[in-house]
Write a protein that holds these residues in place. Structure first.
Motif, PDB file in Angstrom:
ATOM      1  N   VAL A  68       0.843  -1.206   0.000  1.00  0.00           N
ATOM      2  CA  VAL A  68       0.000   0.000   0.000  1.00  0.00           C
ATOM      3  C   VAL A  68       0.871   1.247   0.000  1.00  0.00           C
ATOM      4  O   VAL A  68       1.882   1.317   0.700  1.00  0.00           O
ATOM      5  CB  VAL A  68      -0.923   0.013   1.229  1.00  0.00           C
ATOM      6  N   GLY A  69       0.470   2.232  -0.815  1.00  0.00           N
ATOM      7  CA  GLY A  69       1.171   3.509  -0.845  1.00  0.00           C
ATOM      8  C   GLY A  69       2.301   3.561  -1.834  1.00  0.00           C
ATOM      9  O   GLY A  69       2.867   4.634  -2.068  1.00  0.00           O
ATOM     10  N   SER A  70       2.658   2.427  -2.425  1.00  0.00           N
ATOM     11  CA  SER A  70       3.752   2.424  -3.384  1.00  0.00           C
ATOM     12  C   SER A  70       3.261   2.945  -4.727  1.00  0.00           C
ATOM     13  O   SER A  70       2.096   2.782  -5.097  1.00  0.00           O
ATOM     14  CB  SER A  70       4.288   0.999  -3.555  1.00  0.00           C
ATOM     15  N   THR A  71       4.141   3.582  -5.473  1.00  0.00           N
ATOM     16  CA  THR A  71       3.787   4.097  -6.800  1.00  0.00           C
ATOM     17  C   THR A  71       4.433   3.283  -7.916  1.00  0.00           C
ATOM     18  O   THR A  71       4.472   3.719  -9.059  1.00  0.00           O
ATOM     19  CB  THR A  71       4.219   5.577  -6.932  1.00  0.00           C
ATOM     20  N   ASN A  72       4.944   2.112  -7.538  1.00  0.00           N
ATOM     21  CA  ASN A  72       5.435   1.208  -8.571  1.00  0.00           C
ATOM     22  C   ASN A  72       5.212  -0.215  -8.093  1.00  0.00           C
ATOM     23  O   ASN A  72       5.161  -0.493  -6.903  1.00  0.00           O
ATOM     24  CB  ASN A  72       6.898   1.458  -8.905  1.00  0.00           C
ATOM     25  N   GLY A  73       5.029  -1.101  -9.053  1.00  0.00           N
ATOM     26  CA  GLY A  73       4.737  -2.488  -8.726  1.00  0.00           C
ATOM     27  C   GLY A  73       3.552  -2.971  -9.530  1.00  0.00           C
ATOM     28  O   GLY A  73       3.479  -2.767 -10.746  1.00  0.00           O
ATOM     29  N   ALA A  80      -1.331 -11.698 -16.713  1.00  0.00           N
ATOM     30  CA  ALA A  80      -2.314 -10.602 -16.587  1.00  0.00           C
ATOM     31  C   ALA A  80      -2.947 -10.645 -15.207  1.00  0.00           C
ATOM     32  O   ALA A  80      -3.207 -11.729 -14.651  1.00  0.00           O
ATOM     33  CB  ALA A  80      -3.374 -10.703 -17.669  1.00  0.00           C
ATOM     34  N   GLU A  81      -3.224  -9.447 -14.667  1.00  0.00           N
ATOM     35  CA  GLU A  81      -3.904  -9.326 -13.372  1.00  0.00           C
ATOM     36  C   GLU A  81      -4.992  -8.254 -13.482  1.00  0.00           C
ATOM     37  O   GLU A  81      -4.798  -7.206 -14.108  1.00  0.00           O
ATOM     38  CB  GLU A  81      -2.906  -8.929 -12.272  1.00  0.00           C
ATOM     39  N   LYS A  82      -6.107  -8.500 -12.847  1.00  0.00           N
ATOM     40  CA  LYS A  82      -7.183  -7.515 -12.769  1.00  0.00           C
ATOM     41  C   LYS A  82      -6.995  -6.684 -11.510  1.00  0.00           C
ATOM     42  O   LYS A  82      -6.872  -7.234 -10.414  1.00  0.00           O
ATOM     43  CB  LYS A  82      -8.545  -8.191 -12.759  1.00  0.00           C
ATOM     44  N   VAL A  83      -6.958  -5.374 -11.688  1.00  0.00           N
ATOM     45  CA  VAL A  83      -6.734  -4.491 -10.535  1.00  0.00           C
ATOM     46  C   VAL A  83      -7.884  -3.482 -10.452  1.00  0.00           C
ATOM     47  O   VAL A  83      -8.548  -3.170 -11.446  1.00  0.00           O
ATOM     48  CB  VAL A  83      -5.398  -3.745 -10.661  1.00  0.00           C
ATOM     49  N   THR A  84      -8.103  -2.978  -9.248  1.00  0.00           N
ATOM     50  CA  THR A  84      -9.118  -1.932  -8.999  1.00  0.00           C
ATOM     51  C   THR A  84      -8.420  -0.724  -8.395  1.00  0.00           C
ATOM     52  O   THR A  84      -7.776  -0.835  -7.345  1.00  0.00           O
ATOM     53  CB  THR A  84     -10.211  -2.435  -8.042  1.00  0.00           C
ATOM     54  N   TYR A  94       1.768   6.256 -11.953  1.00  0.00           N
ATOM     55  CA  TYR A  94       2.216   4.949 -11.448  1.00  0.00           C
ATOM     56  C   TYR A  94       3.211   4.356 -12.442  1.00  0.00           C
ATOM     57  O   TYR A  94       3.224   4.725 -13.628  1.00  0.00           O
ATOM     58  CB  TYR A  94       1.033   3.993 -11.269  1.00  0.00           C
ATOM     59  N   THR A  95       4.035   3.416 -11.922  1.00  0.00           N
ATOM     60  CA  THR A  95       4.974   2.674 -12.781  1.00  0.00           C
ATOM     61  C   THR A  95       4.798   1.181 -12.523  1.00  0.00           C
ATOM     62  O   THR A  95       4.982   0.714 -11.383  1.00  0.00           O
ATOM     63  CB  THR A  95       6.428   3.059 -12.504  1.00  0.00           C
ATOM     64  N   LEU A 150      -3.883  -2.153  -4.327  1.00  0.00           N
ATOM     65  CA  LEU A 150      -4.454  -1.178  -3.380  1.00  0.00           C
ATOM     66  C   LEU A 150      -4.041   0.257  -3.732  1.00  0.00           C
ATOM     67  O   LEU A 150      -3.846   1.096  -2.865  1.00  0.00           O
ATOM     68  CB  LEU A 150      -4.048  -1.507  -1.938  1.00  0.00           C
ATOM     69  N   PHE A 151      -3.957   0.530  -5.025  1.00  0.00           N
ATOM     70  CA  PHE A 151      -3.553   1.866  -5.471  1.00  0.00           C
ATOM     71  C   PHE A 151      -4.772   2.787  -5.490  1.00  0.00           C
ATOM     72  O   PHE A 151      -5.871   2.387  -5.926  1.00  0.00           O
ATOM     73  CB  PHE A 151      -2.934   1.765  -6.863  1.00  0.00           C
ATOM     74  N   SER A 152      -4.598   4.019  -5.035  1.00  0.00           N
ATOM     75  CA  SER A 152      -5.669   5.021  -5.060  1.00  0.00           C
ATOM     76  C   SER A 152      -5.135   6.299  -5.683  1.00  0.00           C
ATOM     77  O   SER A 152      -3.935   6.584  -5.624  1.00  0.00           O
ATOM     78  CB  SER A 152      -6.208   5.295  -3.653  1.00  0.00           C
TER      79      SER A 152
END
Length: 447
Positions: A32-37, A118-122, A55-56, A41-43
């Motif tokens: 959480v809180g990371s801007t890469n990966g 592939a991954e589904k993210v929200t 994001y990266t 849990l990105f907001s």
């Protein structure tokens, strides 16, 4: 070197096993809180500017092969991001609106050329204070009776702000609170009549109350902002029966002339219900002062003379007119009275008349000696003059018309009636040798 058939078969199996050992790449999960990966849990704030690098994507291949990155969206959804496939840099290309779209679903993928994962993210869209409070169920119109008690609740306004947190909380205020009869509950939006304040239909039939809805403030594009909205509550005041009748056109004066015919209208009294919104019917009546000489029409207020002016015993009549409101139920309600002055007026239609001892007479004769003493009264003449008009119309002057300076008439001004006296002014002019007959006219021009 020539291999035996069995050795050649073993070498082929080894090559097949080595080819199948190429493992798939994978994303890093930096939490959480990371801007890469892997965007777990990105907001992202909804006021993020378009064009921002947000994001990266970051991952690796076990064999160290180069990887590429991709992001895709459901065909029915907006494509809000773009990606650099080589470096995984994700850029915002569409404006965000949390109130319209609070979550963004995307499919991210990483590939080494042979394998694709592939991954589904929200992605959660977080709130910024970008919404203005909005009043609902406008327009606000309310009708209130003018006798509503002070402090009473009148109306409730409601505004909504789609933001969350403090930006979504709404409080209410009134503009120009010092000049209004109303007060506002800051939290509930209930509009009240202020304590020790009343409404009056006769003074103001409508009040326009401006209400301000203000949010609690919040961050927007790096600054603290507060938004507000206004609306108008129109308060119509309903009339109630709390005012006495009002007379129009006072004071009232009327005149009855000596040629007025009984039954003639002298004047009209006009009254109206002081409550203009729902006025009661008005009835007129005479209280006193008419001595039976006058009557009033109970519905129109017209005052009529019922007797011949010659029968009226007074020059001035002071009447008192009463008006009574009749409620919708037919019962008498509030009353009011007003004085009415009526004067009996004489017309100047009777000329002065001379009278002798036996009645009206227009010729008088007298024999006298010549050269009477100066100042002597001609006592052989008994003349009375009368004007049957009244007041100022009965005032007139007397003068002698004939040879000048011989006689003088007394009085020269008469009011109604007087005895006429003729006095010698010039004795020498009364000379038998000159005049055996003197003729004079007595004229009565009005003043």
């Amino acid at each position: 070197m020539r291999l035996s058939p069995r050795a050649a078969l073993a070498l082929g199996l080894l090559r097949l096993c080595l080819a199948q050992a190429n493992f798939a790449p994978h994303f890093f999960d930096n939490g959480v809180g990371s801007t890469n990966g892997n965007m777990a849990l990105f907001s992202l704030p909804e006021d993020t500017p378009v064009g921002s690098h947000v994001y990266t994507l970051n991952g690796t291949d076990p064999e160290g092969d180069p990887v590429s990155y991709h992001i895709s969206f459901d065909p029915s959804a907006r494509s809000v991001f773009s990606i650099d496939p080589n470096f995984g840099n994700i850029t915002l290309i569409e404006e965000l609106d949390r109130e319209r779209e609070g979550e963004i679903e995307a499919i991210i993928s990483i590939s080494d050329g042979l394998n694709l994962v592939a991954e589904k993210v929200t992605i959660l869209v977080t709130d910024a204070n970008d919404e203005v409070p909005r009043f609902i169920q406008e327009p606000y119109i309310v009708q209130v009776p003018e006798d509503i008690p002070a402090g009473s609740s009148i109306f409730k306004v409601h505004a909504m702000d789609k933001d969350t947190g403090s930006g979504g909380s709404v409080t209410y205020f009134l503009q120009n609170i010092q000049s209004t009869k109303f007060a506002m509950d800051h939290h509930s939006g209930v509009l009240r009549l202020r304590a020790e304040t009343t409404l009056d239909y006769e003074k103001a039939q409508a009040h326009f109350v401006i209400v301000v809805a203000k949010d609690g403030g919040g961050r927007l594009r790096g600054a603290d902002v507060v938004f507000s909205a206004t609306t108008t509550v129109t308060v119509y005041v309903e009339d109630v029966q709390d005012m006495a009748p009002v007379f129009v056109g006072t004071p009232y004066y009327g005149y009855v002339y000596e040629d007025t015919v009984p039954g003639s209208e002298v004047l009209t009294v006009v009254a109206m219900d002081g409550d203009r919104g729902k006025p009661n019917h008005i009835l007129y009546s005479l209280l006193n002062g008419s001595d039976g000489a006058f009557e009033i029409n109970e519905t129109s207020g017209a005052i009529l003379v019922t007797q011949s002016p010659a029968q009226l015993r007074r020059e001035v009549y002071e009447l008192h007119v009463q008006v009574t409101e009749v409620s919708s139920a037919g019962s008498p309600a509030v009353q009011a009275t007003v004085p009415v002055t009526i004067r009996i007026v004489d017309l100047n239609n009777h000329p002065p008349t001379f009278y002798g001892e036996s009645g009206p007479q227009n010729r008088f004769e007298l024999s006298m000696y010549e050269h009477p003493p100066q100042g002597e009264i001609l006592r052989g003449l008994k003349i009375t003059v009368n004007d049957s008009d009244q007041g100022a119309n009965a005032k007139f002057n007397l003068r002698m018309v004939g040879p000048g300076g011989i006689f003088r008439v007394v009085p020269q001004t008469v009011l109604n009636e007087a005895q006429v006296t003729i006095i010698v002014e010039n004795s020498a002019a009364i000379d038998f040798e000159k005049f055996k007959l003197l003729t004079f006219k007595s004229l009565c021009p009005c003043c």
